[in-house]
Design an enzyme around this catalytic site. Structure first.
Site, PDB file in Angstrom:
ATOM      1  N   ARG A  55     -12.409  40.436 -30.607  1.00 15.13           N
ATOM      2  CA  ARG A  55     -12.979  41.330 -29.602  1.00 15.13           C
ATOM      3  C   ARG A  55     -12.453  41.002 -28.206  1.00 15.13           C
ATOM      4  O   ARG A  55     -12.245  41.898 -27.382  1.00 15.13           O
ATOM      5  CB  ARG A  55     -14.502  41.274 -29.644  1.00 15.13           C
ATOM      6  CG  ARG A  55     -15.148  42.302 -28.724  1.00 15.13           C
ATOM      7  CD  ARG A  55     -16.655  42.377 -28.904  1.00 15.13           C
ATOM      8  NE  ARG A  55     -17.006  43.113 -30.106  1.00 15.13           N
ATOM      9  CZ  ARG A  55     -17.634  42.589 -31.145  1.00 15.13           C
ATOM     10  NH1 ARG A  55     -17.984  41.319 -31.130  1.00 15.13           N
ATOM     11  NH2 ARG A  55     -17.913  43.312 -32.205  1.00 15.13           N
ATOM     12  N   ALA A  56     -12.237  39.732 -27.918  1.00 15.52           N
ATOM     13  CA  ALA A  56     -11.737  39.354 -26.595  1.00 15.52           C
ATOM     14  C   ALA A  56     -10.373  39.981 -26.321  1.00 15.52           C
ATOM     15  O   ALA A  56     -10.101  40.459 -25.204  1.00 15.52           O
ATOM     16  CB  ALA A  56     -11.648  37.832 -26.485  1.00 15.52           C
TER      17      ALA A  56
END
Length: 720
Positions: free
Chosen positions: A274-275
């Site tokens: 997700r980062a």
């Protein structure tokens, strides 16, 4: 009264940028604003709604469908787009006390009662579609509401399956949550769902603070005039947002910059992907905001500063922020993957300068446990420490001349000197805590009515409905309909209308979780002075403090050693302070057990006046020895009376007590077990505190009634 102008907010540049990036591209995933109270978090969020461009919506659509691309699955569709309305983007505020019905929607009560049709009434998620959803104090929401909220924000769709209603509708909105970390932390998996995070602090510059006050006073004196003075600047911001939105689809993320993003995320060892996605989306939105069609390295750097700080935190006591030097190294490493640096941000070592996500202005001190993996291997830290000490021939109790034949000479000499002098004795240097681990859940027995939290069961206004009862304080629709249905024929029901009478009404019985006062009473006497043993004890207590931090508890810390007990940490929300003071806690001297128990009873008495609804959980960490008297010449008689006094205080407040037995080694006297019986407490061994301990067991101790057992306890304690 007009809202405070967005352009008039002083400072908060990083927060302003994070909000604008989400206004340009809601796919970034929202903003979590962390900071102390009184830093204009709510003001700037409400101001943003006023500068968002107006939107076109399908007329009479409760779900704000875009007439250019109506949602084919809209519950109000299919749409013929015969009428188009223009209106400002909505600002929807989700209150802390909101229920699941209010968030996702529920049955339309009016239609159910009037026609018997199970119609859907949209909730706040539907109202926020294509607008801004603001959650103040998001960390105080019930976990299941945060889950629903973040799921909808991530997917852009809300699914409602409840009370005979099955609905799916679009829910794309700019999500902004604010929180004060002193009031409790979000769970890591929920923290990760927010796209960007910003740490805000009040300026320390007197001139800037003066300007804040000056503008606020001017706004309060003449809101309309103040808003008019800043209207042009706000309109310029609105136009720029609309221009950036139009440019966004054509912005290109070059392959070198994509690889740069993935190198940075890998370097900081963030979990999942997700980062990487959020950083790429934020960098693209930055380029669009700047009016460029290609993402640059500076866009990537700024995006990483906003997207990574909350994802690199592995430990709630870690300082927030990002090491900018390490970020620059990762950006300039070319195509080579950087070697993991154990002293960098992921490890919380000296390389972490504690810079915050808002330009590195933070000043937090890095924690020694930052970024460590608290896996099941670490859960055996107390046991490993004790076992290591036993292999070295050291005793884990040194204020007893007879506790173990294997007592090391150095420990025995230090403790023996303390006992002969009757004072504090030679103070042992503070032992560093062992590796923290995931602690098992300790709860207060019964059902309380305290402040919302995550520890013990409680009757709550915002918890889950677990049943219904006659009443009208909030309607339990399903239970009400069920109660009325059998009587409809007798009441002459006509035209499908449901006929209700007062006796049919049912109100929900809700159960949630409450936060407690977790009061640690820690033995710091000579018998705890063996360094491996005290390290294990400190590691265990820090693990419990971490648990209290997540569960929104107040915590207090009492230590007893030498001649008396000390309230090291009065009950507070700041568990970080408790962890810091525990780390530097010295040990040595006799064991004034009675003084520690009496001090705990006094703290509970005072807290009862300050916060009467918060039930206490008293955690006594000791080996059970008592070698220093408080009011008489008999330490055992003192400790017996003190235990009875504390037990009565805890019972009066509806709380619970847990005795954590620190005794270890081949010879065990079992004195902590008897102390637990005197307190009417649960008994745990130190090695049972890990959540995944294979031997974990809570033993409920009851007060002893037989004289022989009491006599044996006294004789054993005297021998110690």
């Amino acid at each position: 009264m007009p809202p405070y102008p967005f352009a008039a907010v002083v400072g908060l540049d990083d927060l302003r940028l994070a909000l604008l990036l989400n206004a340009v591209s809601p796919a970034v995933g929202g903003v979590l604003v962390r900071g102390e109270k009184g830093t204009a978090k709510s003001t700037i969020v409400r101001a943003l709604a006023a500068v968002l461009p107006e939107i076109d919506v399908v007329g009479d659509c409760r779900f704000s469908c875009d007439p250019a691309a109506p949602d084919p699955g809209c519950p109000d569709g299919p749409h013929s787009v015969s009428r188009v309305d223009s209106r400002p983007a909505r600002l929807i505020e989700l209150p802390v006390g909101a229920t699941e019905d209010r968030l996702v929607g529920s049955l339309d009560l009016e239609k159910v009662l009037a026609s018997g049709v199970a119609a859907y009434e949209p909730g706040l998620l539907a109202a926020a579609h294509r607008g801004l959803l603001y959650v103040d104090e998001v960390n105080l929401l019930h976990d299941h509401l945060v889950d629903l909220l973040l799921d909808a924000a991530a997917m852009g769709i809300a699914h409602v399956e409840r009370e005979g209603v099955s609905v799916r509708h679009a829910a794309r909105f700019l999500l902004v949550g604010t929180m004060n970390p002193e009031e409790g932390e979000l769970r890591p998996q929920l923290l990760d769902r927010f796209g960007l995070t910003v740490e805000v602090r009040a300026s320390r510059d007197p001139a800037e603070r003066a300007e804040v006050v000056r503008r606020r006073l001017a706004y309060e004196a003449d809101p309309d005039g103040f808003a008019a003075a800043w209207e042009a600047a706000d309109k310029e911001t609105a136009v720029r947002i609309a221009t950036a939105r139009a440019l966004l689809p054509s912005v290109v993320l070059p392959e070198p910059e994509l690889l740069r993003i993935t190198r940075i995320c890998a370097s900081f060892e963030v979990d999942g992907m997700r980062a990487d996605l959020v950083t790429a989306r934020a960098a693209t939105a930055l380029a669009a905001w700047a009016g460029r069609s290609v993402v640059t390295a500076e866009d990537v750097r700024q995006a990483a500063m906003l997207a990574l700080p909350h994802r690199r935190r592995r430990h709630p006591f870690d300082a927030p922020g990002l090491d900018e030097e390490r970020l620059d190294e990762a950006m300039s490493d070319g195509d080579e993957d950087p070697e993991p640096d154990p002293g960098g941000p992921a490890g919380g070592g000296p390389g972490d300068n504690g810079g915050s996500g808002n330009g590195g202005s933070g000043s937090g001190t890095p924690s020694g446990a930052a970024g460590r993996d608290r896996s099941s291997a670490n859960s055996s830290a107390p046991e490993a420490a004790d076992a290591s000490h036993e292999r070295q021939g050291g005793s884990l109790g040194d204020d007893s001349a007879t506790s173990s034949a294997s007592t090391s000479e150095s420990d025995a000499a230090g403790a023996g000197s303390a006992d002969r002098s009757g004072g504090a004795g030679p103070e042992q240097p503070p032992a560093p805590p062992s590796e923290p681990f995931k602690a098992r859940l300790l709860q207060v027995a019964g059902v309380g009515t305290g402040a919302e939290g995550r520890r013990s069961r409680s009757r709550a206004t915002g918890g889950r409905a677990i049943g219904a009862r006659p009443g009208a304080r909030g309607l339990h629709l399903v239970a009400t309909v069920r109660a009325a249905a059998p009587e409809q024929i007798a009441r002459g029901r006509r035209d499908g209308a449901l006929r209700l009478r007062p006796e049919d009404l049912r109100e929900p019985i809700r159960e949630g979780r409450e936060g407690n006062l977790v009061l640690f009473v820690v033995d710091a006497s000579g018998s705890m002075a063996a360094r491996q043993r005290m390290a294990a004890v400190k590691g265990a207590i820090i693990s419990l403090l971490l648990d209290a931090y997540q569960r929104r508890d107040k915590v207090g810390l009492i230590t007893f050693r030498g001649r008396d007990a000390e309230l090291v940490l009065p009950p507070t929300w700041s568990v970080e302070t408790g962890a810091a003071r525990l780390t530097t806690l010295p040990t040595g001297g006799r064991t004034p057990l009675a003084a520690g128990l009496l001090q705990a009873a006094e703290v509970l008495r005072v807290e009862r006046l300050r916060d009467p609804r918060r039930r206490p959980l008293v955690v006594v960490v000791t080996d059970g020895r008592a070698t220093q008297a408080t009011h008489t010449k008999d330490p055992l008689a003192d400790s017996d009376r003190a235990a009875a006094h504390l037990a009565a205080a805890v019972t009066t407040l509806g709380g619970s007590t847990v005795v954590v037995d620190c005794e270890a080694g081949p010879v065990r006297l079992g004195l902590a077990v008897r102390l637990a019986a005197d307190l009417g407490a649960d008994w745990l061994q130190l090695t049972d505190l890990a959540a995944d301990s294979l031997t974990a067991a809570v033993h409920t101790s009851r007060p002893r009634s037989d004289r022989s057992s009491t006599d044996r306890s006294r004789s054993d304690r005297r021998a110690a």
